[in-house]
Design a protein around this motif. Sequence first.
Motif, PDB file in Angstrom:
ATOM      1  N   UNK A   1      32.615 -54.277 -43.641  1.00 43.84           N
ATOM      2  CA  UNK A   1      32.971 -54.253 -42.224  1.00 43.84           C
ATOM      3  C   UNK A   1      31.793 -54.729 -41.383  1.00 43.84           C
ATOM      4  N   UNK A   2      32.105 -55.523 -40.374  1.00 44.83           N
ATOM      5  CA  UNK A   2      31.108 -55.949 -39.419  1.00 44.83           C
ATOM      6  C   UNK A   2      31.507 -55.437 -38.044  1.00 44.83           C
ATOM      7  N   UNK A   3      30.523 -55.072 -37.260  1.00 49.69           N
ATOM      8  CA  UNK A   3      30.758 -54.482 -35.952  1.00 49.69           C
ATOM      9  C   UNK A   3      30.118 -55.333 -34.854  1.00 49.69           C
ATOM     10  N   UNK A   4      30.676 -55.227 -33.669  1.00 49.27           N
ATOM     11  CA  UNK A   4      30.080 -55.855 -32.502  1.00 49.27           C
ATOM     12  C   UNK A   4      30.044 -54.815 -31.387  1.00 49.27           C
ATOM     13  N   UNK A   5      28.860 -54.307 -31.117  1.00 48.11           N
ATOM     14  CA  UNK A   5      28.679 -53.342 -30.043  1.00 48.11           C
ATOM     15  C   UNK A   5      28.360 -54.127 -28.769  1.00 48.11           C
ATOM     16  N   UNK A   6      29.189 -53.962 -27.774  1.00 43.52           N
ATOM     17  CA  UNK A   6      29.021 -54.705 -26.523  1.00 43.52           C
ATOM     18  C   UNK A   6      28.792 -53.715 -25.382  1.00 43.52           C
ATOM     19  N   UNK A   7      27.673 -53.867 -24.712  1.00 49.28           N
ATOM     20  CA  UNK A   7      27.312 -53.006 -23.592  1.00 49.28           C
ATOM     21  C   UNK A   7      27.179 -53.838 -22.317  1.00 49.28           C
ATOM     22  N   UNK A   8      27.151 -53.149 -21.199  1.00 46.70           N
ATOM     23  CA  UNK A   8      26.993 -53.818 -19.897  1.00 46.70           C
ATOM     24  C   UNK A   8      27.951 -54.997 -19.770  1.00 46.70           C
ATOM     25  N   UNK A   9      29.196 -54.744 -20.089  1.00 50.36           N
ATOM     26  CA  UNK A   9      30.175 -55.817 -20.101  1.00 50.36           C
ATOM     27  C   UNK A   9      30.410 -56.378 -18.706  1.00 50.36           C
ATOM     28  N   UNK A  10      30.676 -57.677 -18.672  1.00 48.36           N
ATOM     29  CA  UNK A  10      30.901 -58.393 -17.428  1.00 48.36           C
ATOM     30  C   UNK A  10      32.300 -59.015 -17.446  1.00 48.36           C
ATOM     31  N   UNK A  11      32.861 -59.280 -16.291  1.00 48.95           N
ATOM     32  CA  UNK A  11      34.184 -59.929 -16.270  1.00 48.95           C
ATOM     33  C   UNK A  11      34.215 -61.235 -17.065  1.00 48.95           C
TER      34      UNK A  11
ATOM     35  N   UNK B   1      24.534 -57.217 -26.540  1.00 44.33           N
ATOM     36  CA  UNK B   1      25.422 -57.167 -27.698  1.00 44.33           C
ATOM     37  C   UNK B   1      24.608 -57.008 -28.982  1.00 44.33           C
ATOM     38  N   UNK B   2      25.138 -56.226 -29.905  1.00 46.95           N
ATOM     39  CA  UNK B   2      24.495 -56.053 -31.208  1.00 46.95           C
ATOM     40  C   UNK B   2      25.535 -56.208 -32.301  1.00 46.95           C
ATOM     41  N   UNK B   3      25.233 -57.070 -33.266  1.00 46.87           N
ATOM     42  CA  UNK B   3      26.098 -57.210 -34.425  1.00 46.87           C
ATOM     43  C   UNK B   3      25.474 -56.453 -35.590  1.00 46.87           C
ATOM     44  N   UNK B   4      26.301 -55.771 -36.344  1.00 44.53           N
ATOM     45  CA  UNK B   4      25.811 -55.019 -37.488  1.00 44.53           C
ATOM     46  C   UNK B   4      26.892 -55.017 -38.564  1.00 44.53           C
ATOM     47  N   UNK B   5      26.542 -54.532 -39.731  1.00 39.95           N
ATOM     48  CA  UNK B   5      27.518 -54.509 -40.815  1.00 39.95           C
ATOM     49  C   UNK B   5      27.336 -53.275 -41.671  1.00 39.95           C
TER      50      UNK B   5
ATOM     51  N   UNK C   1      28.042 -63.850 -31.816  1.00 39.88           N
ATOM     52  CA  UNK C   1      26.973 -63.304 -32.640  1.00 39.88           C
ATOM     53  C   UNK C   1      27.297 -63.529 -34.106  1.00 39.88           C
ATOM     54  N   UNK C   2      26.260 -63.673 -34.914  1.00 38.77           N
ATOM     55  CA  UNK C   2      26.448 -63.857 -36.338  1.00 38.77           C
ATOM     56  C   UNK C   2      25.426 -63.057 -37.120  1.00 38.77           C
ATOM     57  N   UNK C   3      25.789 -62.721 -38.354  1.00 34.32           N
ATOM     58  CA  UNK C   3      24.868 -62.005 -39.238  1.00 34.32           C
ATOM     59  C   UNK C   3      24.987 -62.615 -40.624  1.00 34.32           C
ATOM     60  N   UNK C   4      23.852 -62.938 -41.220  1.00 31.68           N
ATOM     61  CA  UNK C   4      23.833 -63.595 -42.523  1.00 31.68           C
ATOM     62  C   UNK C   4      23.678 -62.581 -43.643  1.00 31.68           C
ATOM     63  N   UNK C   5      23.828 -63.052 -44.854  1.00 32.38           N
ATOM     64  CA  UNK C   5      23.784 -62.140 -45.998  1.00 32.38           C
ATOM     65  C   UNK C   5      22.467 -61.405 -46.078  1.00 32.38           C
ATOM     66  N   UNK C   6      21.396 -62.038 -45.656  1.00 35.08           N
ATOM     67  CA  UNK C   6      20.091 -61.389 -45.705  1.00 35.08           C
ATOM     68  C   UNK C   6      19.838 -60.437 -44.559  1.00 35.08           C
ATOM     69  N   UNK C   7      20.752 -60.414 -43.606  1.00 34.86           N
ATOM     70  CA  UNK C   7      20.636 -59.482 -42.483  1.00 34.86           C
ATOM     71  C   UNK C   7      20.160 -60.105 -41.191  1.00 34.86           C
ATOM     72  N   UNK C   8      19.752 -61.362 -41.233  1.00 36.91           N
ATOM     73  CA  UNK C   8      19.301 -61.990 -39.997  1.00 36.91           C
ATOM     74  C   UNK C   8      20.477 -62.190 -39.053  1.00 36.91           C
ATOM     75  N   UNK C   9      20.192 -62.121 -37.769  1.00 41.61           N
ATOM     76  CA  UNK C   9      21.241 -62.210 -36.763  1.00 41.61           C
ATOM     77  C   UNK C   9      20.924 -63.297 -35.738  1.00 41.61           C
TER      78      UNK C   9
ATOM     79  N   UNK D   1      28.001 -65.084 -44.618  1.00 40.95           N
ATOM     80  CA  UNK D   1      27.757 -64.782 -43.218  1.00 40.95           C
ATOM     81  C   UNK D   1      29.043 -64.279 -42.593  1.00 40.95           C
ATOM     82  N   UNK D   2      28.869 -63.475 -41.560  1.00 36.91           N
ATOM     83  CA  UNK D   2      30.021 -63.055 -40.766  1.00 36.91           C
ATOM     84  C   UNK D   2      29.648 -63.183 -39.305  1.00 36.91           C
ATOM     85  N   UNK D   3      30.641 -63.387 -38.478  1.00 38.04           N
ATOM     86  CA  UNK D   3      30.342 -63.555 -37.069  1.00 38.04           C
ATOM     87  C   UNK D   3      31.504 -63.221 -36.183  1.00 38.04           C
TER      88      UNK D   3
END
Length: 120
Positions: free
Chosen positions: A77-87, A67-71, A49-57, A33-35
């Motif tokens: 490499x794992x990514x974290x796409x963050x939108x509509x960010x808040x303070x 937010x969306x986590x992907x790999x 956010x976390x993502x497991x070896x099988x792809x579940x998040x 898993x990665x997170x």
Amino acid sequence: QVQLVESGGGLVQAGGSLRLSCAASGNIFRFNAMGWYRQAPGKQRELVAGIRSGGSTNYADSVKGRVTISRDNAKNTVYLQMNSLKPEDTAVYYCNADLNISWYSRNNYWGQGTQVTVSS
């Protein structure tokens, strides 16, 4: 030896977006898993956010829908796409990897952290 190198943090205005990346390198036998975690000043580190070896998040309630986590398995490499960010998203963001360096040796690793600052 395993290294996690994060990138992509920075300063952004509220409502903006950022994409964090975490590249893993070294003697990696298997990812479990990665997170992404974050820690704001005076607060405990929390899972974003976390993502497991099988792809579940899974996501923290505070970021669901923003937010969306992907790999990319080919790039470790794992990514974290963050939108509509808040303070309140302002924090140091840390990459975490739960992986095996051999069939029988499972360990947990952390990156050095990347600062995300959201201005109002």
